[in-house]
Design a protein around this motif. Structure first.
Motif, PDB file in Angstrom:
ATOM      1  N   HIS A  31     -72.759  32.675 -64.155  1.00 41.01           N
ATOM      2  CA  HIS A  31     -73.106  33.112 -62.799  1.00 41.01           C
ATOM      3  C   HIS A  31     -74.296  32.316 -62.260  1.00 41.01           C
ATOM      4  CE1 HIS A  31     -70.364  36.454 -63.361  1.00 41.01           C
ATOM      5  NE2 HIS A  31     -70.526  36.748 -62.093  1.00 41.01           N
ATOM      6  N   ALA A  32     -75.293  32.102 -63.097  1.00 44.89           N
ATOM      7  CA  ALA A  32     -76.478  31.352 -62.667  1.00 44.89           C
ATOM      8  C   ALA A  32     -76.100  29.942 -62.238  1.00 44.89           C
ATOM      9  CB  ALA A  32     -77.506  31.308 -63.791  1.00 44.89           C
ATOM     10  N   ARG A  33     -75.310  29.268 -63.049  1.00 49.82           N
ATOM     11  CA  ARG A  33     -74.902  27.901 -62.709  1.00 49.82           C
ATOM     12  C   ARG A  33     -74.162  27.861 -61.370  1.00 49.82           C
ATOM     13  NH1 ARG A  33     -74.855  23.856 -66.585  1.00 49.82           N
ATOM     14  NH2 ARG A  33     -75.531  24.467 -68.660  1.00 49.82           N
ATOM     15  N   ARG A  34     -73.255  28.806 -61.187  1.00 46.63           N
ATOM     16  CA  ARG A  34     -72.480  28.855 -59.944  1.00 46.63           C
ATOM     17  C   ARG A  34     -73.396  29.093 -58.742  1.00 46.63           C
ATOM     18  NH1 ARG A  34     -69.334  33.240 -60.744  1.00 46.63           N
ATOM     19  NH2 ARG A  34     -68.391  32.192 -62.501  1.00 46.63           N
ATOM     20  N   MET A  35     -74.315  30.057 -58.877  1.00 50.53           N
ATOM     21  CA  MET A  35     -75.207  30.383 -57.759  1.00 50.53           C
ATOM     22  C   MET A  35     -76.181  29.247 -57.461  1.00 50.53           C
ATOM     23  SD  MET A  35     -76.207  34.360 -58.128  1.00 50.53           S
ATOM     24  CE  MET A  35     -75.468  35.142 -59.542  1.00 50.53           C
ATOM     25  N   LEU A  36     -76.667  28.572 -58.507  1.00 48.99           N
ATOM     26  CA  LEU A  36     -77.630  27.497 -58.295  1.00 48.99           C
ATOM     27  C   LEU A  36     -77.017  26.296 -57.587  1.00 48.99           C
ATOM     28  CD1 LEU A  36     -79.528  27.700 -61.689  1.00 48.99           C
ATOM     29  CD2 LEU A  36     -80.488  28.173 -59.406  1.00 48.99           C
ATOM     30  N   LEU A  37     -75.703  26.190 -57.623  1.00 52.39           N
ATOM     31  CA  LEU A  37     -75.036  25.101 -56.901  1.00 52.39           C
ATOM     32  C   LEU A  37     -74.891  25.395 -55.412  1.00 52.39           C
ATOM     33  CD1 LEU A  37     -72.348  24.111 -59.542  1.00 52.39           C
ATOM     34  CD2 LEU A  37     -74.465  22.883 -58.961  1.00 52.39           C
ATOM     35  N   GLU A  38     -75.135  26.632 -55.022  1.00 50.67           N
ATOM     36  CA  GLU A  38     -75.103  26.996 -53.604  1.00 50.67           C
ATOM     37  C   GLU A  38     -76.327  26.391 -52.916  1.00 50.67           C
ATOM     38  OE1 GLU A  38     -72.781  28.827 -51.943  1.00 50.67           O
ATOM     39  OE2 GLU A  38     -71.594  28.914 -53.785  1.00 50.67           O
ATOM     40  N   PRO A  39     -76.131  25.640 -51.848  1.00 54.24           N
ATOM     41  CA  PRO A  39     -77.276  24.954 -51.228  1.00 54.24           C
ATOM     42  C   PRO A  39     -78.326  25.898 -50.623  1.00 54.24           C
ATOM     43  CG  PRO A  39     -75.271  24.635 -49.938  1.00 54.24           C
ATOM     44  CD  PRO A  39     -74.872  25.351 -51.196  1.00 54.24           C
ATOM     45  N   ASP A  40     -77.930  27.073 -50.235  1.00 47.57           N
ATOM     46  CA  ASP A  40     -78.887  27.988 -49.579  1.00 47.57           C
ATOM     47  C   ASP A  40     -79.426  29.069 -50.522  1.00 47.57           C
ATOM     48  OD1 ASP A  40     -76.389  29.136 -49.774  1.00 47.57           O
ATOM     49  OD2 ASP A  40     -76.579  30.269 -47.911  1.00 47.57           O
ATOM     50  N   MET A  41     -79.194  28.930 -51.820  1.00 49.23           N
ATOM     51  CA  MET A  41     -79.617  29.948 -52.786  1.00 49.23           C
ATOM     52  C   MET A  41     -80.835  29.437 -53.556  1.00 49.23           C
ATOM     53  SD  MET A  41     -78.504  33.017 -54.142  1.00 49.23           S
ATOM     54  CE  MET A  41     -76.766  33.064 -53.807  1.00 49.23           C
ATOM     55  N   SER A  42     -81.940  30.149 -53.432  1.00 51.75           N
ATOM     56  CA  SER A  42     -83.145  29.752 -54.161  1.00 51.75           C
ATOM     57  C   SER A  42     -83.105  30.297 -55.590  1.00 51.75           C
ATOM     58  CB  SER A  42     -84.391  30.282 -53.449  1.00 51.75           C
ATOM     59  OG  SER A  42     -84.508  31.683 -53.649  1.00 51.75           O
ATOM     60  N   ILE A  43     -83.935  29.735 -56.436  1.00 53.08           N
ATOM     61  CA  ILE A  43     -84.025  30.196 -57.819  1.00 53.08           C
ATOM     62  C   ILE A  43     -84.466  31.661 -57.845  1.00 53.08           C
ATOM     63  CG2 ILE A  43     -85.288  29.908 -59.994  1.00 53.08           C
ATOM     64  CD1 ILE A  43     -85.269  26.855 -59.351  1.00 53.08           C
ATOM     65  N   ASP A  44     -85.400  32.028 -56.989  1.00 52.12           N
ATOM     66  CA  ASP A  44     -85.855  33.419 -56.937  1.00 52.12           C
ATOM     67  C   ASP A  44     -84.715  34.361 -56.549  1.00 52.12           C
ATOM     68  OD1 ASP A  44     -88.308  32.386 -57.585  1.00 52.12           O
ATOM     69  OD2 ASP A  44     -89.300  32.960 -55.711  1.00 52.12           O
ATOM     70  N   GLU A  45     -83.863  33.940 -55.614  1.00 55.90           N
ATOM     71  CA  GLU A  45     -82.721  34.767 -55.213  1.00 55.90           C
ATOM     72  C   GLU A  45     -81.710  34.906 -56.348  1.00 55.90           C
ATOM     73  OE1 GLU A  45     -82.014  34.126 -50.493  1.00 55.90           O
ATOM     74  OE2 GLU A  45     -81.895  32.305 -51.752  1.00 55.90           O
ATOM     75  N   VAL A  46     -81.472  33.823 -57.059  1.00 55.62           N
ATOM     76  CA  VAL A  46     -80.553  33.866 -58.201  1.00 55.62           C
ATOM     77  C   VAL A  46     -81.094  34.836 -59.242  1.00 55.62           C
ATOM     78  CG1 VAL A  46     -79.538  32.541 -60.109  1.00 55.62           C
ATOM     79  CG2 VAL A  46     -79.639  31.541 -57.806  1.00 55.62           C
ATOM     80  N   ALA A  47     -82.374  34.724 -59.537  1.00 52.47           N
ATOM     81  CA  ALA A  47     -83.003  35.618 -60.521  1.00 52.47           C
ATOM     82  C   ALA A  47     -82.814  37.074 -60.105  1.00 52.47           C
ATOM     83  CB  ALA A  47     -84.483  35.290 -60.649  1.00 52.47           C
ATOM     84  N   GLN A  48     -83.038  37.355 -58.841  1.00 53.37           N
ATOM     85  CA  GLN A  48     -82.897  38.734 -58.346  1.00 53.37           C
ATOM     86  C   GLN A  48     -81.449  39.202 -58.447  1.00 53.37           C
ATOM     87  OE1 GLN A  48     -83.438  39.296 -54.153  1.00 53.37           O
ATOM     88  NE2 GLN A  48     -83.886  41.467 -54.394  1.00 53.37           N
ATOM     89  N   LYS A  49     -80.508  38.376 -58.032  1.00 55.38           N
ATOM     90  CA  LYS A  49     -79.096  38.755 -58.066  1.00 55.38           C
ATOM     91  C   LYS A  49     -78.586  38.976 -59.491  1.00 55.38           C
ATOM     92  CE  LYS A  49     -77.578  36.848 -53.683  1.00 55.38           C
ATOM     93  NZ  LYS A  49     -77.044  38.059 -53.087  1.00 55.38           N
ATOM     94  N   LEU A  50     -79.219  38.313 -60.464  1.00 55.10           N
ATOM     95  CA  LEU A  50     -78.819  38.486 -61.858  1.00 55.10           C
ATOM     96  C   LEU A  50     -79.540  39.650 -62.522  1.00 55.10           C
ATOM     97  CD1 LEU A  50     -78.489  34.794 -63.076  1.00 55.10           C
ATOM     98  CD2 LEU A  50     -76.671  36.373 -62.410  1.00 55.10           C
ATOM     99  N   GLY A  51     -80.417  40.303 -61.764  1.00 59.07           N
ATOM    100  CA  GLY A  51     -81.081  41.490 -62.287  1.00 59.07           C
ATOM    101  C   GLY A  51     -82.406  41.235 -62.980  1.00 59.07           C
ATOM    102  N   TYR A  52     -82.952  40.044 -62.835  1.00 56.09           N
ATOM    103  CA  TYR A  52     -84.262  39.748 -63.424  1.00 56.09           C
ATOM    104  C   TYR A  52     -85.355  40.264 -62.487  1.00 56.09           C
ATOM    105  CZ  TYR A  52     -82.114  36.884 -66.979  1.00 56.09           C
ATOM    106  OH  TYR A  52     -81.368  36.464 -68.049  1.00 56.09           O
ATOM    107  N   SER A  53     -86.315  40.969 -63.048  1.00 56.54           N
ATOM    108  CA  SER A  53     -87.404  41.505 -62.233  1.00 56.54           C
ATOM    109  C   SER A  53     -88.410  40.419 -61.870  1.00 56.54           C
ATOM    110  CB  SER A  53     -88.105  42.660 -62.938  1.00 56.54           C
ATOM    111  OG  SER A  53     -88.600  42.230 -64.192  1.00 56.54           O
ATOM    112  N   GLU A  54     -88.469  39.384 -62.688  1.00 56.06           N
ATOM    113  CA  GLU A  54     -89.395  38.277 -62.441  1.00 56.06           C
ATOM    114  C   GLU A  54     -88.650  36.943 -62.512  1.00 56.06           C
ATOM    115  OE1 GLU A  54     -92.661  38.427 -61.702  1.00 56.06           O
ATOM    116  OE2 GLU A  54     -92.516  40.622 -61.702  1.00 56.06           O
TER     117      GLU A  54
END
Length: 110
Positions: A66-89
């Motif tokens: 999921h992280a790899r897929r989301m990080l390839l999205e041009p408008d998705m930041s690392i912080d947004e990916v972390a949040q969407k994957l359930g990471y608090s930090e």
């Protein structure tokens, strides 16, 4: 005829799908996945061990995909990916990603 190996593959695919559904709910805990099967966490862990893996291994694999897929999205930041994957930090996500891939998530996100 369903062989033991194909039965194992079917079961592991079902667990991966259940985990993938839980990603969107930001709850990839063993409790949440076991609940999807109507099982206790212990039963889920036992079944996974019988099939040569662990919840931790499958969870890491699903989150990495999921992280790899989301990080390839041009408008998705690392912080947004972390949040969407359930990471608090975000730093927790960065460390996890580096442990999965050996690289920083910014290498895919740039």
């Amino acid at each position: 005829m369903v062989t033991k190996r194909s039965s194992s593959q079917i079961f592991l695919a079902q667990v991966r799908r259940a985990l993938a559904r839980q990603v969107s709910l930001q709850d990839t805990s063993a409790e949440a996945v076991a609940g999807r099967f109507g099982w206790s966490v212990r039963k889920l862990q036992r079944r996974l061990k019988e099939n040569g893996t662990s919840f931790r291994e499958i969870r890491a694999s699903v989150l990495e995909e999921h992280a790899r897929r989301m990080l390839l999205e041009p408008d998705m930041s690392i912080d947004e990916v972390a949040q969407k994957l359930g990471y608090s930090e975000p730093n927790s996500f960065r460390r996890a990603f580096k442990s999965w891939t050996g690289a920083s998530p910014s290498n895919l996100n740039s």
